[in-house]
Design a protein around this motif. Structure first.
Motif, PDB file in Angstrom:
ATOM      1  N   ASP A 112     -23.717  -7.161   8.274  1.00 30.62           N
ATOM      2  CA  ASP A 112     -24.782  -6.871   9.231  1.00 30.62           C
ATOM      3  C   ASP A 112     -25.964  -6.306   8.436  1.00 30.62           C
ATOM      4  OD1 ASP A 112     -26.454  -5.979  11.239  1.00 30.62           O
ATOM      5  OD2 ASP A 112     -24.879  -4.924  12.341  1.00 30.62           O
ATOM      6  N   PRO A 113     -27.127  -6.957   8.473  1.00 33.59           N
ATOM      7  CA  PRO A 113     -28.262  -6.473   7.684  1.00 33.59           C
ATOM      8  C   PRO A 113     -28.793  -5.115   8.149  1.00 33.59           C
ATOM      9  CG  PRO A 113     -28.936  -8.275   9.113  1.00 33.59           C
ATOM     10  CD  PRO A 113     -27.446  -8.151   9.226  1.00 33.59           C
ATOM     11  N   ARG A 114     -28.401  -4.675   9.333  1.00 31.98           N
ATOM     12  CA  ARG A 114     -28.866  -3.387   9.858  1.00 31.98           C
ATOM     13  C   ARG A 114     -27.917  -2.245   9.521  1.00 31.98           C
ATOM     14  NH1 ARG A 114     -28.994  -5.698  15.721  1.00 31.98           N
ATOM     15  NH2 ARG A 114     -26.997  -6.211  14.846  1.00 31.98           N
ATOM     16  N   SER A 115     -26.818  -2.547   8.813  1.00 32.01           N
ATOM     17  CA  SER A 115     -25.820  -1.518   8.527  1.00 32.01           C
ATOM     18  C   SER A 115     -25.193  -1.777   7.160  1.00 32.01           C
ATOM     19  CB  SER A 115     -24.738  -1.545   9.607  1.00 32.01           C
ATOM     20  OG  SER A 115     -23.709  -0.658   9.297  1.00 32.01           O
ATOM     21  N   ILE A 116     -24.746  -0.732   6.522  1.00 24.64           N
ATOM     22  CA  ILE A 116     -24.137  -0.863   5.204  1.00 24.64           C
ATOM     23  C   ILE A 116     -22.681  -1.309   5.297  1.00 24.64           C
ATOM     24  CG2 ILE A 116     -23.414   0.437   3.167  1.00 24.64           C
ATOM     25  CD1 ILE A 116     -25.896   2.171   3.566  1.00 24.64           C
ATOM     26  N   ASP A 117     -21.937  -0.767   6.249  1.00 20.19           N
ATOM     27  CA  ASP A 117     -20.498  -1.009   6.276  1.00 20.19           C
ATOM     28  C   ASP A 117     -20.018  -1.842   7.465  1.00 20.19           C
ATOM     29  OD1 ASP A 117     -21.037   0.901   8.156  1.00 20.19           O
ATOM     30  OD2 ASP A 117     -19.308   2.157   7.690  1.00 20.19           O
ATOM     31  N   ARG A 118     -20.915  -2.519   8.151  1.00 19.60           N
ATOM     32  CA  ARG A 118     -20.531  -3.328   9.314  1.00 19.60           C
ATOM     33  C   ARG A 118     -20.684  -4.812   8.985  1.00 19.60           C
ATOM     34  NH1 ARG A 118     -17.837  -0.512  12.914  1.00 19.60           N
ATOM     35  NH2 ARG A 118     -18.537  -1.812  14.585  1.00 19.60           N
ATOM     36  N   HIS A 119     -19.866  -5.632   9.630  1.00 21.61           N
ATOM     37  CA  HIS A 119     -19.911  -7.081   9.473  1.00 21.61           C
ATOM     38  C   HIS A 119     -20.030  -7.702  10.862  1.00 21.61           C
ATOM     39  CE1 HIS A 119     -18.827  -7.066   5.199  1.00 21.61           C
ATOM     40  NE2 HIS A 119     -18.137  -5.970   5.519  1.00 21.61           N
ATOM     41  N   ILE A 120     -20.429  -8.967  10.906  1.00 21.51           N
ATOM     42  CA  ILE A 120     -20.637  -9.666  12.171  1.00 21.51           C
ATOM     43  C   ILE A 120     -19.662 -10.832  12.265  1.00 21.51           C
ATOM     44  CG2 ILE A 120     -22.285 -10.943  13.587  1.00 21.51           C
ATOM     45  CD1 ILE A 120     -24.516  -9.478  12.040  1.00 21.51           C
TER      46      ILE A 120
END
Length: 83
Positions: free
Chosen positions: A28-36
């Motif tokens: 996720d480009p808006r978060s360091i440790d999240r994925h989509i």
């Protein structure tokens, strides 16, 4: 038939021509440790695409996939019944 997506958007399932498989979109480009993770609904009109997405931390991938799988199966079932 109208269907409410998990994020609250409404989609007319009569206009859906196909449903993609569930796939991982990466970080996720808006978060360091999240994925989509998500899937797409392809609509008949104007080549419109509705993305159904969920974010997850790498430990929660299985839960996110299970939620999306349930939603996708429900949509596909409704579409198949209406044909």
């Amino acid at each position: 038939m109208w269907f409410t997506l998990p994020d609250g958007r409404l989609v007319d399932l009569k206009c859906v021509s196909s449903v993609s498989s569930i796939r991982d979109y990466g970080s996720d480009p808006r978060s360091i440790d999240r994925h989509i993770i998500g899937f797409s609904l392809y609509l008949n009109r104007k080549n419109e695409v509705v993305e159904v997405l969920d974010t997850y931390h790498f430990n929660d991938w299985a839960d996110a996939r299970a939620r999306l799988k349930k939603t996708r199966e429900e949509i596909v079932s409704i579409i198949d019944k209406s044909k």
